[in-house]
Design a protein around this motif. Structure first.
Motif, PDB file in Angstrom:
ATOM      1  N   LYS A  46      98.162  18.504 -30.901  1.00 48.13           N
ATOM      2  CA  LYS A  46      99.917  18.812 -29.667  1.00 48.13           C
ATOM      3  C   LYS A  46     100.605  19.814 -29.570  1.00 48.13           C
ATOM      4  O   LYS A  46      99.882  20.994 -30.768  1.00 48.13           O
ATOM      5  CB  LYS A  46     100.941  17.734 -30.422  1.00 48.13           C
ATOM      6  CG  LYS A  46     100.853  17.960 -31.938  1.00 48.13           C
ATOM      7  CD  LYS A  46     101.768  16.591 -32.546  1.00 48.13           C
ATOM      8  CE  LYS A  46     101.918  16.763 -34.201  1.00 48.13           C
ATOM      9  NZ  LYS A  46     103.370  15.851 -34.563  1.00 48.13           N
ATOM     10  N   ALA A  47     101.415  19.705 -29.033  1.00 47.80           N
ATOM     11  CA  ALA A  47     102.563  20.875 -29.045  1.00 47.80           C
ATOM     12  C   ALA A  47     103.442  20.801 -30.529  1.00 47.80           C
ATOM     13  O   ALA A  47     104.033  20.299 -30.383  1.00 47.80           O
ATOM     14  CB  ALA A  47     103.630  21.296 -28.420  1.00 47.80           C
ATOM     15  N   GLY A  48     102.966  22.281 -30.847  1.00 47.81           N
ATOM     16  CA  GLY A  48     104.187  21.671 -33.061  1.00 47.81           C
ATOM     17  C   GLY A  48     104.881  22.414 -32.577  1.00 47.81           C
ATOM     18  O   GLY A  48     106.501  22.728 -31.768  1.00 47.81           O
ATOM     19  N   GLU A  49     106.212  23.178 -33.698  1.00 44.68           N
ATOM     20  CA  GLU A  49     107.471  24.095 -33.623  1.00 44.68           C
ATOM     21  C   GLU A  49     107.116  25.759 -32.838  1.00 44.68           C
ATOM     22  O   GLU A  49     106.032  26.275 -32.789  1.00 44.68           O
ATOM     23  CB  GLU A  49     107.196  24.764 -34.910  1.00 44.68           C
ATOM     24  CG  GLU A  49     107.891  22.504 -36.001  1.00 44.68           C
ATOM     25  CD  GLU A  49     108.018  22.793 -36.871  1.00 44.68           C
ATOM     26  OE1 GLU A  49     107.849  24.433 -37.924  1.00 44.68           O
ATOM     27  OE2 GLU A  49     108.146  22.706 -38.304  1.00 44.68           O
TER      28      GLU A  49
ATOM     29  N   GLN B  19      99.166  22.983 -32.085  1.00 47.49           N
ATOM     30  CA  GLN B  19      99.144  22.107 -33.849  1.00 47.49           C
ATOM     31  C   GLN B  19      98.264  21.103 -33.183  1.00 47.49           C
ATOM     32  O   GLN B  19      97.958  20.155 -33.276  1.00 47.49           O
ATOM     33  CB  GLN B  19     100.478  21.375 -34.117  1.00 47.49           C
ATOM     34  CG  GLN B  19      99.748  20.891 -35.934  1.00 47.49           C
ATOM     35  CD  GLN B  19     101.404  20.569 -35.941  1.00 47.49           C
ATOM     36  OE1 GLN B  19     102.640  20.832 -36.097  1.00 47.49           O
ATOM     37  NE2 GLN B  19     101.682  18.853 -36.367  1.00 47.49           N
ATOM     38  N   VAL B  20      96.904  22.031 -34.021  1.00 44.08           N
ATOM     39  CA  VAL B  20      95.603  20.963 -34.543  1.00 44.08           C
ATOM     40  C   VAL B  20      95.257  20.546 -35.940  1.00 44.08           C
ATOM     41  O   VAL B  20      95.954  20.907 -36.579  1.00 44.08           O
ATOM     42  CB  VAL B  20      94.248  22.152 -33.941  1.00 44.08           C
ATOM     43  CG1 VAL B  20      93.729  21.368 -34.324  1.00 44.08           C
ATOM     44  CG2 VAL B  20      94.118  22.600 -33.135  1.00 44.08           C
TER      45      VAL B  20
ATOM     46  N   SER C   6      98.203  25.807 -37.864  1.00 41.34           N
ATOM     47  CA  SER C   6      99.501  26.687 -36.071  1.00 41.34           C
ATOM     48  C   SER C   6      98.816  26.753 -36.073  1.00 41.34           C
ATOM     49  O   SER C   6      99.281  28.163 -36.659  1.00 41.34           O
ATOM     50  CB  SER C   6     100.928  25.923 -36.943  1.00 41.34           C
ATOM     51  OG  SER C   6     101.335  26.086 -35.848  1.00 41.34           O
ATOM     52  N   TRP C   7      98.026  27.467 -34.470  1.00 42.56           N
ATOM     53  CA  TRP C   7      98.252  28.033 -34.089  1.00 42.56           C
ATOM     54  C   TRP C   7      99.169  28.566 -33.133  1.00 42.56           C
ATOM     55  O   TRP C   7      99.524  28.138 -31.621  1.00 42.56           O
ATOM     56  CB  TRP C   7      97.018  27.912 -32.791  1.00 42.56           C
ATOM     57  CG  TRP C   7      95.431  27.594 -33.410  1.00 42.56           C
ATOM     58  CD1 TRP C   7      95.015  26.128 -33.770  1.00 42.56           C
ATOM     59  CD2 TRP C   7      94.790  28.017 -33.824  1.00 42.56           C
ATOM     60  NE1 TRP C   7      94.290  26.406 -34.255  1.00 42.56           N
ATOM     61  CE2 TRP C   7      93.528  27.319 -34.333  1.00 42.56           C
ATOM     62  CE3 TRP C   7      93.832  29.753 -33.638  1.00 42.56           C
ATOM     63  CZ2 TRP C   7      92.385  28.255 -34.997  1.00 42.56           C
ATOM     64  CZ3 TRP C   7      93.286  30.280 -34.583  1.00 42.56           C
ATOM     65  CH2 TRP C   7      92.203  28.988 -34.891  1.00 42.56           C
TER      66      TRP C   7
ATOM     67  N   VAL D  44      99.735  24.329 -42.093  1.00 45.76           N
ATOM     68  CA  VAL D  44     100.858  23.407 -42.327  1.00 45.76           C
ATOM     69  C   VAL D  44     101.097  22.204 -43.255  1.00 45.76           C
ATOM     70  O   VAL D  44     101.428  22.140 -43.946  1.00 45.76           O
ATOM     71  CB  VAL D  44     101.472  22.702 -40.970  1.00 45.76           C
ATOM     72  CG1 VAL D  44     101.716  21.950 -40.830  1.00 45.76           C
ATOM     73  CG2 VAL D  44     100.868  23.473 -39.391  1.00 45.76           C
ATOM     74  N   SER D  45      99.696  21.474 -43.671  1.00 40.80           N
ATOM     75  CA  SER D  45      99.679  20.908 -45.054  1.00 40.80           C
ATOM     76  C   SER D  45      98.314  20.440 -44.859  1.00 40.80           C
ATOM     77  O   SER D  45      97.012  21.048 -43.781  1.00 40.80           O
ATOM     78  CB  SER D  45      99.798  19.482 -44.328  1.00 40.80           C
ATOM     79  OG  SER D  45      99.676  18.953 -43.356  1.00 40.80           O
ATOM     80  N   TYR D  46      97.635  20.000 -46.278  1.00 38.02           N
ATOM     81  CA  TYR D  46      95.904  19.682 -46.064  1.00 38.02           C
ATOM     82  C   TYR D  46      96.422  18.390 -47.237  1.00 38.02           C
ATOM     83  O   TYR D  46      97.146  18.401 -48.232  1.00 38.02           O
ATOM     84  CB  TYR D  46      95.770  20.885 -47.005  1.00 38.02           C
ATOM     85  CG  TYR D  46      96.607  21.557 -47.356  1.00 38.02           C
ATOM     86  CD1 TYR D  46      97.133  21.544 -49.378  1.00 38.02           C
ATOM     87  CD2 TYR D  46      96.353  23.213 -47.259  1.00 38.02           C
ATOM     88  CE1 TYR D  46      97.699  22.610 -49.490  1.00 38.02           C
ATOM     89  CE2 TYR D  46      97.442  23.938 -47.704  1.00 38.02           C
ATOM     90  CZ  TYR D  46      98.198  23.708 -49.359  1.00 38.02           C
ATOM     91  OH  TYR D  46      98.605  24.608 -50.245  1.00 38.02           O
ATOM     92  N   LYS D  47      95.482  17.570 -47.112  1.00 36.92           N
ATOM     93  CA  LYS D  47      95.332  16.473 -48.002  1.00 36.92           C
ATOM     94  C   LYS D  47      94.184  16.760 -48.152  1.00 36.92           C
ATOM     95  O   LYS D  47      92.751  16.471 -47.054  1.00 36.92           O
ATOM     96  CB  LYS D  47      95.469  14.855 -47.472  1.00 36.92           C
ATOM     97  CG  LYS D  47      97.688  15.471 -47.193  1.00 36.92           C
ATOM     98  CD  LYS D  47      97.903  14.087 -45.608  1.00 36.92           C
ATOM     99  CE  LYS D  47      99.217  13.592 -45.800  1.00 36.92           C
ATOM    100  NZ  LYS D  47      99.355  15.285 -44.605  1.00 36.92           N
ATOM    101  N   LEU D  48      93.478  15.452 -49.930  1.00 37.50           N
ATOM    102  CA  LEU D  48      92.317  15.751 -50.182  1.00 37.50           C
ATOM    103  C   LEU D  48      92.277  14.367 -50.772  1.00 37.50           C
ATOM    104  O   LEU D  48      92.657  14.295 -51.415  1.00 37.50           O
ATOM    105  CB  LEU D  48      92.032  16.860 -50.837  1.00 37.50           C
ATOM    106  CG  LEU D  48      90.504  16.965 -51.839  1.00 37.50           C
ATOM    107  CD1 LEU D  48      89.541  17.194 -51.051  1.00 37.50           C
ATOM    108  CD2 LEU D  48      90.926  17.801 -52.705  1.00 37.50           C
ATOM    109  N   ASP D  49      90.860  13.810 -50.045  1.00 35.23           N
ATOM    110  CA  ASP D  49      90.669  12.652 -50.735  1.00 35.23           C
ATOM    111  C   ASP D  49      88.985  13.098 -51.255  1.00 35.23           C
ATOM    112  O   ASP D  49      88.175  12.620 -50.352  1.00 35.23           O
ATOM    113  CB  ASP D  49      91.085  11.413 -49.945  1.00 35.23           C
ATOM    114  CG  ASP D  49      90.995   9.818 -50.403  1.00 35.23           C
ATOM    115  OD1 ASP D  49      90.542  10.139 -52.019  1.00 35.23           O
ATOM    116  OD2 ASP D  49      90.873   8.875 -49.756  1.00 35.23           O
TER     117      ASP D  49
END
Length: 366
Positions: A245-248, A253-254, A286-287, A303-308
């Motif tokens: 989507k479009a990010g900042e 933003q992928v 974020s590209w 931008v962020s990362y989450k891990l499980d």
């Protein structure tokens, strides 16, 4: 063949079997015994496993995790009779046998809920995904769905298409590359990260030199210690998707949300015990528009990362996934909520919120 019991007793048996009464006859006809035996020998009856799960840092989040059923009745006529016979002989054996038998969906589609009870078919070197829903997942990148490119933010359709290709390259180089999985530094993946993003570059410098909960390379990369673990075959099963989507500031933003299933065995010569480590990782990239953000063309900012993770080690931060093997695996030692690592029906944010403050949790299976 004639039944070994009278018609009246047969009728009473069916009624009592349907009601779950303990007084149902113990010796139905030979036909009933044959049907029940065939039902019990069905190879695809599911049962459940338990193990660990892993995964909270500054902008990232991590997760650490270490039935009721319902009776299924057949249709009318003879099938109804045979179904009642099976339940009368072994009511618990029929529960959870069919898709949805434990009150959940089969989970074969993206976002579905995998049943928490599947047959305890042990994985082998020849069939490392045996007994796992991942048997039906894609191999490597084939299990990850990518969207169609369209002009978004500052990028044209062609530029979005190129960014998606490089996102694919990053997922491959960070979580599927054979050398990286065997403990090598993921240089190709790192080269795609904006070198001017100072906080992430600091994380990368520290994570491989002195890994810790805060500076954990597993937040972005999958690695095993080659002195202790080796891959069981060349295939990694995956299920996931990439969206954008479009990010900042007009950026593209992928988001990549992917579950990886790694079959592994101990590194000792002759070891044939196979375990599975499951990693669900969500990375937001974020590209950025070089006219608005200091970046290097062809790279993205994290931008962020989450891990499980499941069966990857709990509260152990040595820079590697640390699976357990043998009779003690999977262990159920955590105090957090039990989860199914194959369940992709809930977003990662929800999974992380549920696990927050729980410490090591539990997984229903690997």
């Amino acid at each position: 063949m004639r039944s070994s019991i009278s018609d009246e007793e047969w009728e009473r048996f069916l009624q009592e079997a349907a009601s779950g009464a303990d007084t149902a006859p113990k010796e139905p006809s030979a036909r009933a015994r044959m049907v029940a035996r065939r039902l019990r020998e069905e190879p695809d009856r599911p049962t459940g496993w338990r193990t660990y799960q892993l995964g909270s840092g500054p902008r990232e989040k991590q997760r650490r995790t270490g039935r009721r059923g319902r009776k299924i009745w057949f249709g009318a006529g003879l099938l109804a009779v045979l179904g009642l016979v099976a339940v009368g002989l072994d009511p618990a054996g029929v529960v959870g046998w069919f898709p949805g038998g434990d009150g959940t969906h089969s989970g074969r589609q993206e976002g579905g809920t995998a049943p928490s009870t599947i047959v305890a078919q042990q994985p082998t070197l020849e069939e490392p995904f045996k007994g796992s829903p991942a048997q039906g997942w894609g191999d490597g990148l084939a299990g990850i769905r990518f969207p169609t490119a369209r002009a978004t933010g500052w990028m044209s359709k062609a530029q979005v298409d190129q960014a998606l290709d490089r996102t694919r390259d990053f997922l491959s180089a960070s979580s599927l590359d054979a050398g990286v999985l065997r403990g090598k530094r993921p240089d190709k993946a790192i080269a795609l990260i904006n070198p001017r993003q100072q906080d992430v570059q600091q994380l990368l410098r520290t994570a491989f030199r002195d890994p810790s909960r805060k500076n954990n390379p597993l937040l972005l990369f999958s690695r095993f210690d080659p002195a202790k673990v080796k891959l069981a075959g060349d295939v990694v099963k995956t299920r996931g998707r990439v969206t954008y989507k479009a990010g900042e500031r007009g950026a593209l933003q992928v988001t990549a949300d992917v579950t990886y299933v790694y079959p592994v065995t101990a590194a000792e010569e002759g070891s044939d015990q196979v375990a599975r480590t499951i990693v669900r990782r969500e990375t937001v990239m974020s590209w950025d528009d070089p006219a608005k953000v200091r970046t290097q063309p062809g790279t993205f900012s994290v931008v962020s990362y989450k891990l499980d993770t499941t069966n990857g080690g709990c509260d152990r931060f040595n820079g590697y996934l640390n699976p357990k093997f043998g009779p003690g695996q999977p262990a159920d030692t955590g105090n957090g909520p039990e989860v199914d690592p194959y369940d992709r029906s809930r977003p990662m944010d929800e999974r992380m919120r549920e696990a927050e403050g729980q410490g090591c949790g539990r997984a229903s299976r690997t």
